[in-house]
Design an enzyme around this catalytic site. Structure first.
Site, short mmCIF file in Angstrom:
data_model
loop_
_atom_site.label_atom_id
_atom_site.label_comp_id
_atom_site.label_asym_id
_atom_site.label_seq_id
_atom_site.Cartn_x
_atom_site.Cartn_y
_atom_site.Cartn_z
N HIS A 1 0.84 -1.21 0.00
CA HIS A 1 0.00 0.00 0.00
C HIS A 1 0.87 1.26 0.00
CE1 HIS A 1 -3.73 2.25 1.38
NE2 HIS A 1 -2.77 3.12 1.65
N GLU A 2 1.81 1.34 0.93
CA GLU A 2 2.64 2.53 1.03
C GLU A 2 3.63 2.63 -0.14
OE1 GLU A 2 1.83 4.79 3.03
OE2 GLU A 2 0.41 3.57 4.16
N HIS B 1 1.85 4.29 -3.07
CA HIS B 1 1.83 5.76 -2.93
C HIS B 1 3.17 6.36 -3.34
CE1 HIS B 1 -2.06 6.03 -1.11
NE2 HIS B 1 -1.72 5.49 0.05
#
Length: 235
Positions: A26-27, A30
């Site tokens: 997820h990170e 980003h």
């Protein structure tokens, strides 16, 4: 001790492994998309990596084990460095939750493959149960993270997406209230009436999303008997 945990004590190794994967991807999503759009902030901070150590936040992990909700270390993003700040800002915010949706799909696809090839039945009972538990949490935790991160409360991704959609004057007013985001977040998570009124209805749709992904794969694969795979997890 088990009374203090959201998950069964025996499942903690699987939960922790899935959390580590889900938060890291997820990170990374980003950070990677911010980098390719021209912002080196996350790259210079060493966040464009799949190394879990730079993404995980121990307090966030502890809370997800205790309360069912938590967080990773937020990725620093400077939208002012994007060529199209609003559009690219929306994409950078959205790819995090979308990565969790993708991991849910990968987990369901793995179930299809294991069922059709018979590989799961070839192993021992212990191996079977380990794979089942891992895939169960890979599917369910990622779909929860997908829905949860789209809630429009700071500092969640849903709030960032709305900030890039609304007019600048509205965004300025929204920025003035960001400091209350974590307080609101903790109130929603730990006060049962607020949780029941906000989060529970949203998460009730998680099974519908999972079923939609299953139906999609059923168009390409022979239909899987989910009860044969695991009657407790995939009813």
């Amino acid at each position: 001790m088990s009374d203090l945990l959201w998950y069964p004590l025996s499942d903690l190794p699987f939960v922790f492994l899935v959390i580590m994967i889900a938060f890291t991807v997820h990170e990374f999503a980003h950070a990677y998309f911010a980098y390719i759009f021209g912002d080196r902030t996350a790259y210079d901070a060493g966040r464009v990596t799949l190394n879990p150590r730079v993404h995980l936040d121990m307090l966030g992990i502890i809370l997800i084990l205790i309360a069912g909700f938590g967080w990773a270390r937020p990725v620093p993003v400077n939208r002012g460095r994007f060529k199209h700040p609003r559009l690219m800002g929306i994409v950078v915010s959205a790819v995090g939750p979308l990565s969790n949706l993708l991991m849910t799909a990968i987990g369901i696809l793995a179930v299809f493959v294991l069922n059709q090839t018979g590989l799961l039945d070839a192993g021992s009972v212990g191996v079977h149960q380990a794979i089942v538990h891992f895939l169960h949490y890979l599917i369910t935790l990622n779909i929860v993270l997908f829905i949860f991160n789209l809630i429009p409360v700071p500092p969640l991704d849903g709030y960032r997406i709305i900030q890039d959609v609304v007019p600048t004057s509205v965004r300025i007013r929204m920025d003035q209230n960001v400091q209350w985001g974590m307080f609101i977040f903790l109130l929603i998570v730990f006060i049962p009436p607020l949780r029941e009124a906000t989060l529970d209805p949203l998460f009730s749709y998680s099974n519908n999303i999972i079923q939609g992904i299953i139906d999609f794969f059923n168009m390409f694969f022979k239909e899987v008997d989910w009860n044969q795979f695991d009657a407790d997890f995939f009813k």
